[in-house]
Every structure is written in structure tokens, then in C-alpha cells.
Design a protein around this motif. Sequence first.
Motif, short mmCIF file in Angstrom:
data_model
loop_
_atom_site.label_atom_id
_atom_site.label_comp_id
_atom_site.label_asym_id
_atom_site.label_seq_id
_atom_site.Cartn_x
_atom_site.Cartn_y
_atom_site.Cartn_z
N HIS A 1 24.07 21.28 18.80
CA HIS A 1 23.60 20.44 16.44
C HIS A 1 25.36 20.01 16.61
O HIS A 1 26.19 19.80 16.79
CB HIS A 1 23.79 22.57 15.91
CG HIS A 1 23.30 22.14 14.47
ND1 HIS A 1 24.95 21.74 13.83
CD2 HIS A 1 22.86 22.55 13.97
CE1 HIS A 1 23.87 21.74 12.75
NE2 HIS A 1 23.03 22.00 12.59
N PRO A 2 25.14 18.78 15.74
CA PRO A 2 25.48 17.78 15.22
C PRO A 2 26.15 18.43 14.43
O PRO A 2 28.09 17.60 14.88
CB PRO A 2 25.25 17.20 14.13
CG PRO A 2 23.34 17.60 14.17
CD PRO A 2 23.15 19.37 15.15
N PHE A 3 27.00 20.10 14.22
CA PHE A 3 28.20 20.34 13.69
C PHE A 3 29.44 20.59 14.88
O PHE A 3 30.17 19.96 14.98
CB PHE A 3 28.00 22.11 13.05
CG PHE A 3 29.41 21.85 12.59
CD1 PHE A 3 30.19 21.89 11.51
CD2 PHE A 3 29.88 23.40 13.33
CE1 PHE A 3 31.10 22.32 11.45
CE2 PHE A 3 30.97 24.29 12.77
CZ PHE A 3 31.64 23.67 11.42
N SER A 28 30.36 20.84 4.36
CA SER A 28 28.78 19.48 4.99
C SER A 28 27.88 20.42 4.95
O SER A 28 27.64 21.76 5.49
CB SER A 28 29.93 18.89 6.18
OG SER A 28 29.96 20.05 6.81
N ASP A 83 29.06 16.37 17.50
CA ASP A 83 29.06 15.21 17.03
C ASP A 83 30.39 15.39 16.66
O ASP A 83 30.99 14.58 15.98
CB ASP A 83 28.26 14.90 15.64
CG ASP A 83 26.97 14.08 17.05
OD1 ASP A 83 26.77 14.06 17.64
OD2 ASP A 83 26.26 14.21 14.85
N ARG A 84 31.07 15.95 16.68
CA ARG A 84 32.74 16.24 16.30
C ARG A 84 33.30 15.73 16.37
O ARG A 84 33.35 15.19 18.28
CB ARG A 84 33.26 17.73 16.21
CG ARG A 84 33.90 18.30 17.24
CD ARG A 84 33.85 20.22 17.93
NE ARG A 84 34.56 20.15 19.10
CZ ARG A 84 33.57 19.99 20.33
NH1 ARG A 84 32.43 20.27 20.22
NH2 ARG A 84 34.36 20.56 21.40
N PHE A 94 24.36 24.03 10.47
CA PHE A 94 24.37 25.47 11.83
C PHE A 94 24.32 26.83 11.70
O PHE A 94 23.99 27.53 12.11
CB PHE A 94 25.70 24.89 12.11
CG PHE A 94 26.98 25.90 13.15
CD1 PHE A 94 26.30 25.37 14.44
CD2 PHE A 94 27.46 26.62 13.09
CE1 PHE A 94 27.00 26.06 15.30
CE2 PHE A 94 27.14 27.30 14.09
CZ PHE A 94 27.40 27.34 15.35
N SER A 135 26.24 19.71 7.79
CA SER A 135 26.31 20.08 8.87
C SER A 135 26.95 21.27 9.13
O SER A 135 25.71 21.96 9.66
CB SER A 135 27.22 18.84 9.61
OG SER A 135 27.21 19.43 11.36
#
Length: 229
Positions: free
Chosen positions: A194-196, A167, A199-200, A173, A169
Motif C-alpha cells: 500500500h502507498p502509505f 492524508s 511509498d514512504r 490504508f 494515503s
Amino acid sequence: MLLELMDAGSLGRLLRHRDGRGGLPEPALAEVAARCLAGLAHLHYSYGVAHLDLKPDNLLANGRGHVRISDFSVSRIFSRNPGERLRVSVGIGSTAYMSPERFAPNARAGPRGACAADVWSLGVTVLELFSGRCPILPAAHGTSWELLKEAICYGEPPSAPESASASPSLRGFVAACLKKDPKRRATVAQLLAHPFVADRDVESSRCALREIIMETMHEQGQRGTPPTS
């Protein structure tokens, strides 16, 4: 001294057991990254310690899906002497996971630089857990010190292959971890946001990691017993 039982052994061992089936799916990998970052944050910000040998073989897991950082044999303490520059050269740790700046003769770094070295190692580790192999050199090239130095210091930073279903993301990362200039490398605090990781779906990620660990333990016939290596 009481220590948590990590009955699944190391993530490096788990990866070798999955040989031929690839690495971890992204939800499980995001959970591993989150747990590693939590551990590094505790080391860097609470204790003033740089690990300096982060790799899959030094990440232990258990049947509950917990991941712990192990093997502090080459770690360095920097909080007691803020102005001290710690020795972080290639003479300590595992070469394939070392950041470019550590290949300088008698390399030393202040607290930020020592922590940045751990972030590089985390990026390489996450890539290896994703792809199923160490991303620095193709296996056919061997792993001599000279080849590793050339690849790490003079080659492009490792990344997931374009053909891999990684992805944006995950790619972002890893790229944030693997900046060659340690001053441009993300910090542990930045990576936690970080979104990885941030946002999981926490529950789904934990379940995915736990299922892979339990599946591996079952296949090895070691459920509920400590590993032999």
C-alpha cells in the motif's frame, strides 16, 4: 535466551505520555505500520501464527526506533493443521481491538480468517496512534462489552475524523484494514504494497519515529534504563 532491550516501553505508554499533544505524525506512523506489517508477515507466512491481540500496549519500542510485537499469550498456531478452524472469539484478547466476526458465539476461523482478525486490529491500532485515543468509542461513552460490541458489529467502521489532517494515503490504508467482511479485508501482503507504507520516505520515517521515542524517554527520565511497567 537473549531478547532485545525495548527500553522505551510500549507505544501505548508513549501515547499516554503524549496526552494532550495528539498522536504520532504520519511519517512516524507509517514506520510503525511498516514494522508491524513486517512482524505480522513473519508470523502469518513463516510460522503460521495469528497474534489475535494486536494493540498499542503490545507494541514495544526502543531508543533506536525499533518496534516489536509482544504478548503472544492468546496467539494461535494454524500451520500444523491447515484444515483446523481456530477459536478466535471475544473470549480471548482485548475487546476494543477485535474484528466484528470475533463477536459471534464461539467464533472460529481458518488461517485466512485468523490473519484477517490481526489486520482489523492493526487498523484500529494505527488509528489510535494517529488520533491519540481508541477510535471505537468516545471516552465519555465508557468501554463496556455491550457498547463495544454494538459499536464494532453494528456501527460504521472507525475512520479518521473529517476534521483531522489525515492524508488520503493514511485514510485508504485504514479503510483497507477495517472492512467488516473479513473476506474483503486487505491481507498483510497487500498492505505491505500500500502507498502509505511502500511509498514512504524510509529514512525520514525512521528518523521521525526515533525522535518521538527519544523525546518521550528523555521526558520520562528513563534514557538507557528499562521501563518499570
